[in-house]
Design an enzyme around this catalytic site. Structure first.
Site, PDB file in Angstrom:
ATOM      1  N   ALA A  75       0.426  -1.847   0.320  1.00 52.94           N
ATOM      2  CA  ALA A  75      -0.144  -0.018  -0.275  1.00 52.94           C
ATOM      3  C   ALA A  75       0.979   1.517   0.119  1.00 52.94           C
ATOM      4  CB  ALA A  75      -1.058  -0.355   1.381  1.00 52.94           C
ATOM      5  N   GLY A 118      -0.238  -5.121   1.417  1.00 54.33           N
ATOM      6  CA  GLY A 118      -0.718  -4.921  -0.091  1.00 54.33           C
ATOM      7  C   GLY A 118      -0.096  -5.520  -1.420  1.00 54.33           C
ATOM      8  N   GLU A 154      -0.453  -9.163  -0.094  1.00 54.45           N
ATOM      9  CA  GLU A 154      -2.080 -10.029  -0.150  1.00 54.45           C
ATOM     10  C   GLU A 154      -2.816  -9.777  -1.698  1.00 54.45           C
ATOM     11  OE1 GLU A 154      -1.748  -5.974   2.782  1.00 54.45           O
ATOM     12  OE2 GLU A 154      -3.044  -7.417   4.270  1.00 54.45           O
ATOM     13  N   GLU A 158       4.830  -5.002   7.200  1.00 55.54           N
ATOM     14  CA  GLU A 158       4.292  -3.758   7.789  1.00 55.54           C
ATOM     15  C   GLU A 158       4.139  -3.560   9.354  1.00 55.54           C
ATOM     16  OE1 GLU A 158       2.058  -6.407   5.827  1.00 55.54           O
ATOM     17  OE2 GLU A 158       0.874  -5.605   4.846  1.00 55.54           O
TER      18      GLU A 158
HETATM   19  C1  HXC Z   1       4.906   4.621  -1.240  1.00 58.60           C
HETATM   20  C2  HXC Z   1       6.880   3.789  -1.664  1.00 58.60           C
HETATM   21  C3  HXC Z   1       6.792   2.525  -1.979  1.00 58.60           C
HETATM   22  C4  HXC Z   1       5.303   2.187  -1.002  1.00 58.60           C
HETATM   23  C5  HXC Z   1       8.727   2.050  -2.534  1.00 58.60           C
HETATM   24  N1  HXC Z   1       7.770   3.517  -2.719  1.00 58.60           N
HETATM   25  N2  HXC Z   1       7.726   1.321  -1.900  1.00 58.60           N
HETATM   26  N3  HXC Z   1       6.387   4.384  -2.117  1.00 58.60           N
HETATM   27  N4  HXC Z   1       4.711   3.201  -1.075  1.00 58.60           N
HETATM   28  N5  HXC Z   1       4.817   0.859   0.043  1.00 58.60           N
HETATM   29  C6  HXC Z   1       9.018   4.406  -3.545  1.00 58.60           C
HETATM   30  C7  HXC Z   1       9.804   4.856  -2.951  1.00 58.60           C
HETATM   31  O1  HXC Z   1       9.990   6.233  -1.732  1.00 58.60           O
HETATM   32  C8  HXC Z   1      11.039   5.238  -4.086  1.00 58.60           C
HETATM   33  O2  HXC Z   1      10.070   6.709  -4.481  1.00 58.60           O
HETATM   34  C9  HXC Z   1      10.034   4.078  -4.821  1.00 58.60           C
HETATM   35  O3  HXC Z   1       9.511   3.459  -4.478  1.00 58.60           O
HETATM   36  C10 HXC Z   1      11.505   3.553  -4.879  1.00 58.60           C
HETATM   37  O4  HXC Z   1      11.898   2.929  -3.852  1.00 58.60           O
HETATM   38  P1  HXC Z   1      13.106   2.943  -3.289  1.00 58.60           P
HETATM   39  O5  HXC Z   1      13.008   2.437  -1.594  1.00 58.60           O
HETATM   40  O6  HXC Z   1      14.070   3.526  -3.667  1.00 58.60           O
HETATM   41  O7  HXC Z   1      14.111   0.989  -3.860  1.00 58.60           O
HETATM   42  P2  HXC Z   1      14.555  -0.358  -3.281  1.00 58.60           P
HETATM   43  O8  HXC Z   1      16.138   0.719  -2.450  1.00 58.60           O
HETATM   44  O9  HXC Z   1      14.927  -0.784  -4.619  1.00 58.60           O
HETATM   45  O10 HXC Z   1      14.155  -0.594  -2.873  1.00 58.60           O
HETATM   46  C11 HXC Z   1      13.279  -1.481  -2.731  1.00 58.60           C
HETATM   47  C12 HXC Z   1      11.868  -1.948  -1.189  1.00 58.60           C
HETATM   48  C13 HXC Z   1      11.141  -0.223  -0.871  1.00 58.60           C
HETATM   49  C14 HXC Z   1      12.920  -2.569  -0.451  1.00 58.60           C
HETATM   50  C15 HXC Z   1      10.825  -2.605  -2.400  1.00 58.60           C
HETATM   51  O11 HXC Z   1      10.772  -0.097  -1.308  1.00 58.60           O
HETATM   52  C16 HXC Z   1      10.329  -0.993   0.583  1.00 58.60           C
HETATM   53  O12 HXC Z   1      10.904  -1.638   1.275  1.00 58.60           O
HETATM   54  N6  HXC Z   1       9.407  -0.562   0.126  1.00 58.60           N
HETATM   55  C17 HXC Z   1       8.337  -0.681   1.582  1.00 58.60           C
HETATM   56  C18 HXC Z   1       7.976  -2.020   1.256  1.00 58.60           C
HETATM   57  C19 HXC Z   1       7.000  -1.672   2.755  1.00 58.60           C
HETATM   58  O13 HXC Z   1       7.207  -1.692   3.463  1.00 58.60           O
HETATM   59  N7  HXC Z   1       5.496  -2.074   2.152  1.00 58.60           N
HETATM   60  C20 HXC Z   1       4.165  -2.485   2.964  1.00 58.60           C
HETATM   61  C21 HXC Z   1       3.565  -1.326   2.951  1.00 58.60           C
HETATM   62  S1  HXC Z   1       2.344  -1.123   4.146  1.00 58.60           S
HETATM   63  P3  HXC Z   1      11.620   7.989  -4.309  1.00 58.60           P
HETATM   64  O14 HXC Z   1      10.158   9.320  -4.602  1.00 58.60           O
HETATM   65  O15 HXC Z   1      11.721   8.008  -3.226  1.00 58.60           O
HETATM   66  O16 HXC Z   1      12.760   7.709  -5.769  1.00 58.60           O
HETATM   67  C22 HXC Z   1       0.853  -1.876   3.759  1.00 58.60           C
HETATM   68  C23 HXC Z   1      -0.171  -2.293   4.379  1.00 58.60           C
HETATM   69  C24 HXC Z   1      -1.334  -3.389   3.024  1.00 58.60           C
HETATM   70  O17 HXC Z   1       1.106  -2.560   2.166  1.00 58.60           O
HETATM   71  C25 HXC Z   1      -2.851  -2.919   4.528  1.00 58.60           C
HETATM   72  C26 HXC Z   1      -3.435  -1.403   3.997  1.00 58.60           C
HETATM   73  C27 HXC Z   1      -4.937  -1.483   4.898  1.00 58.60           C
END
Ligand code: HXC
Length: 257
Positions: A65, A108, A111, A131
């Site tokens: 998400a 997400g 999911e 998360e």
């Molecule tokens: C918003 C995101 C994002 C996310 C990546 N980006 N994941 N933006 N939400 N979930 C964006 C980064 O901010 C960045 O933008 C660009 O995408 C590239 O990501 P990087 O981190 O620079 O890439 P990398 O170093 O290759 O790392 C990849 C990654 C990392 C390991 C996947 O991006 C990461 O850990 N992402 C978050 C994963 C996460 O925690 N997902 C769960 C979310 S909570 P900029 O602008 O900086 O270039 C969830 C809750 C669900 O899903 C339930 C809801 C009700």
């Protein structure tokens, strides 16, 4: 129809939907959700379409998400909007669909993939429910669907440590049905979808409903549901055609009736 965050194309009776928000690794913001709901509704409503493949990019199916969108939302807003409840429209899709996962399927994204009827993974796929590292927990069904797919031990491990599972581990754990080389992912998923699209359509829906019922009922009720639906399929023209085609050693010609 065109979508802001999705590419949608049809190949015969198969719909291919590609999440296309590369600047955020396909993070699922409200726009992606709205587009997915519309695309899945259009697929379900189109009698010419018999199977759907949902995929992302090589690097990310979806990295979760959208954290930047969720950052400003507190309880009242999340609760008031019933944040992400819209995905129930995606899981209500009656016709079959496959998730083709390459790269990250996190939070997400994992999911969403688990909402599919099954997942085909590229050898580069990485699944996770990270998360907890953000001070939250799965919110789109992960704690329930992951646990049903891989069992308590691995689901707890994934949710509590936030670690990623690679494709080989995901296949061992029955999270995915098969692994293919990354370069062949979409072609292999389309091939599976074409095979499904070539099946009698009412039987496809019935098979999907039966398997899904296994997650909702006890064994005796599930078996009764299966048997009654089996009996019901015997009233279809495609059952008569399918059995005649077998006896006459020719391919079936389905009418969806
Ligand atoms: C918003 C995101 C994002 C996310 C990546 N980006 N994941 N933006 N939400 N979930 C964006 C980064 O901010 C960045 O933008 C660009 O995408 C590239 O990501 P990087 O981190 O620079 O890439 P990398 O170093 O290759 O790392 C990849 C990654 C990392 C390991 C996947 O991006 C990461 O850990 N992402 C978050 C994963 C996460 O925690 N997902 C769960 C979310 S909570 P900029 O602008 O900086 O270039 C969830 C809750 C669900 O899903 C339930 C809801 C009700």
């Amino acid at each position: 129809m065109s979508y802001e965050t999705l590419l949608v194309e049809t190949r015969g009776a198969v719909t291919l939907v590609t999440v296309n928000r590369p600047q955020a690794l396909n993070a699922l913001n409200s726009q992606v959700l709205a587009d997915l709901i519309a695309a899945f509704a259009a697929y379900d409503a189109d009698p010419a379409q018999r199977c759907l493949v949902l995929t992302g990019s090589e690097k990310a199916f979806a990295a979760g998400a959208d954290i930047k969108e969720m950052q400003a939302k507190g309880f009242a807003q999340m609760f008031g909007e019933n944040f992400f409840a819209g995905f129930e429209r995606v899981t209500a899709t009656r016709k079959p669909w496959i998730a083709a996962v390459s790269g990250y399927a996190l939070g997400g994204g994992c999911e969403l993939a688990m909402m599919a009827d099954f997942i085909i993974a590229a050898d580069t796929a990485k699944f996770g429910q990270p998360e907890i590292k953000l001070g939250v927990a799965p919110g789109m069904g992960g704690s329930q669907r992951l646990t049903r797919a891989v069992g308590k031990a691995k689901a707890m491990d994934m949710c509590l440590t936030g670690r990623m599972m690679d494709a080989a581990e995901a296949e061992r754990a029955s999270l995915v049905s098969r692994i293919v080389p990354a370069a062949d992912l979409v072609a292999e998923a389309l091939k599976a979808a074409e095979a499904i699209a070539g099946m009698p359509p009412l039987a496809a829906i019935a098979n999907k409903e039966m398997v899904n019922t296994a997650f909702e009922t006890g064994l005796a009720t599930g078996i009764l549901f299966e048997r009654r639906l089996f009996h019901g399929l015997c009233a279809t023209a495609d059952k008569a055609e399918g059995m005649a085609a077998f006896v006459e050693k020719r391919p079936g010609n389905w009418t969806g009736k």
